[in-house]
Write an enzyme that holds these catalytic residues in place. Structure first.
Site, mmCIF file in Angstrom:
data_model
loop_
_atom_site.group_PDB
_atom_site.id
_atom_site.type_symbol
_atom_site.label_atom_id
_atom_site.label_comp_id
_atom_site.label_asym_id
_atom_site.label_seq_id
_atom_site.Cartn_x
_atom_site.Cartn_y
_atom_site.Cartn_z
ATOM 1 N N LYS A 121 0.818 -1.191 -0.077
ATOM 2 C CA LYS A 121 0.096 0.106 -0.008
ATOM 3 C C LYS A 121 0.986 1.213 0.137
ATOM 4 O O LYS A 121 1.865 1.312 0.844
ATOM 5 C CB LYS A 121 -0.784 -0.153 0.996
ATOM 6 C CG LYS A 121 -2.128 0.539 1.069
ATOM 7 C CD LYS A 121 -2.943 0.448 2.374
ATOM 8 C CE LYS A 121 -4.368 0.921 2.487
ATOM 9 N NZ LYS A 121 -5.119 0.920 3.659
HETATM 10 O O1 G3P Z 1 -7.864 1.866 5.284
HETATM 11 C C1 G3P Z 1 -7.844 3.227 4.863
HETATM 12 C C2 G3P Z 1 -9.318 3.687 5.570
HETATM 13 O O2 G3P Z 1 -10.175 2.905 5.423
HETATM 14 C C3 G3P Z 1 -9.199 4.515 6.753
HETATM 15 O O3 G3P Z 1 -10.456 4.925 7.024
HETATM 16 O O4 G3P Z 1 -11.960 5.444 8.973
HETATM 17 O O5 G3P Z 1 -9.613 6.097 9.201
HETATM 18 O O6 G3P Z 1 -10.865 7.227 7.541
HETATM 19 P P1 G3P Z 1 -10.836 5.897 8.139
#
Ligand code: G3P
Length: 228
Positions: free
Chosen positions: A88
């Protein structure tokens, strides 16, 4: 649509994998920190995730380097962990350059922190196998994250990126930063290939009050049959 779990928590991954519908896992530095992860155990932890889900399920492990050379070096090390590791990489200039190089070396890349159509197209041209537009973080600043995902799915669908990716595989959009089951519904209607969801959202996805009510009534009526 396929479902990935957005977590570094092994018990959540084991539970979700046992449900039979899990197609992959995504992690990031924040999710690893959240479970109390330490640098020394990072590679072992990623290996454990890969072993739980099996070779057919991609597991995204994020680079933390900021230059293309370091991202490539880190990406190659991560790719050694297991065959199902996807590297990633953040959507930035150094990340794009590193993605091109990693793709040329046969390493699958998930470009993350993607918030716009131009970013997504550049990521696809650089050879990303997966592109992760974030929904919830747009919503956090009172903008429409779902609209951006829809735009990205539509724009990428206008072109063939297979000449850019590893082994000519089709680039797939992973709807990320998913905060609700409704986000999943809308992403499915817009044609996102994958939704990566936190475990609490996955649990909500299987629930419906009419299912509960219907089950309760079936069980009650079956008691009458048993009592006959
Ligand atoms: O994996 C990346 C993403 O899904 C993060 O989500 O909730 O931290 O904005 P969030």
């Amino acid at each position: 649509m396929k479902f990935f779990l957005d977590t570094a928590d092994l018990s959540e991954i084991e539970e979700a994998a046992s449900w039979g519908a899990l197609a992959g896992v995504t992690t990031n530095p924040s999710l690893y920190a959240k479970i109390g992860g330490k640098l020394s155990g990072f590679y072992d932890h990623m290996k454990k995730i890969c072993d739980i889900v099996g070779d057919d399920c991609p597991v995204s492990a994020e680079t933390v380097a900021m230059t293309r050379e370091e991202i490539v070096r880190e990406g190659l090390e991560l790719a050694e962990i297991a065959p199902n590791i996807v590297v990633k990489v953040p959507t930035m200039v150094e990340g794009l350059a590193a993605t091109r190089e990693l793709a040329n070396l046969g390493v699958r890349v998930n470009m993350t922190l993607c918030f716009s159509v131009p970013q997504a197209i550049l990521a696809a041209r650089a050879g990303a196998r997966y592109i992760s537009p974030f929904i919830g973080r747009f919503d956090d600043i009172s903008e429409d994250g779902l609209e951006q995902v829809g735009n990205i799915v539509a724009a990428l669908g206008n072109y063939d990126f297979t000449e850019s990716t590893v082994n000519g595989e089709q680039v797939e959009v992973i709807a990320a930063s998913v905060r609700s089951a409704n986000h999943v519904t809308q992403c499915a209607l817009m044609g996102a290939d994958i939704a990566t969801v936190p475990f609490p959202v996955l649990k909500k996805m299987i629930q419906h009050p009419l299912t509960d009510r219907g089950l309760e009534s079936f069980m009650k009526d079956w008691q009458k049959v048993l009592g006959e």
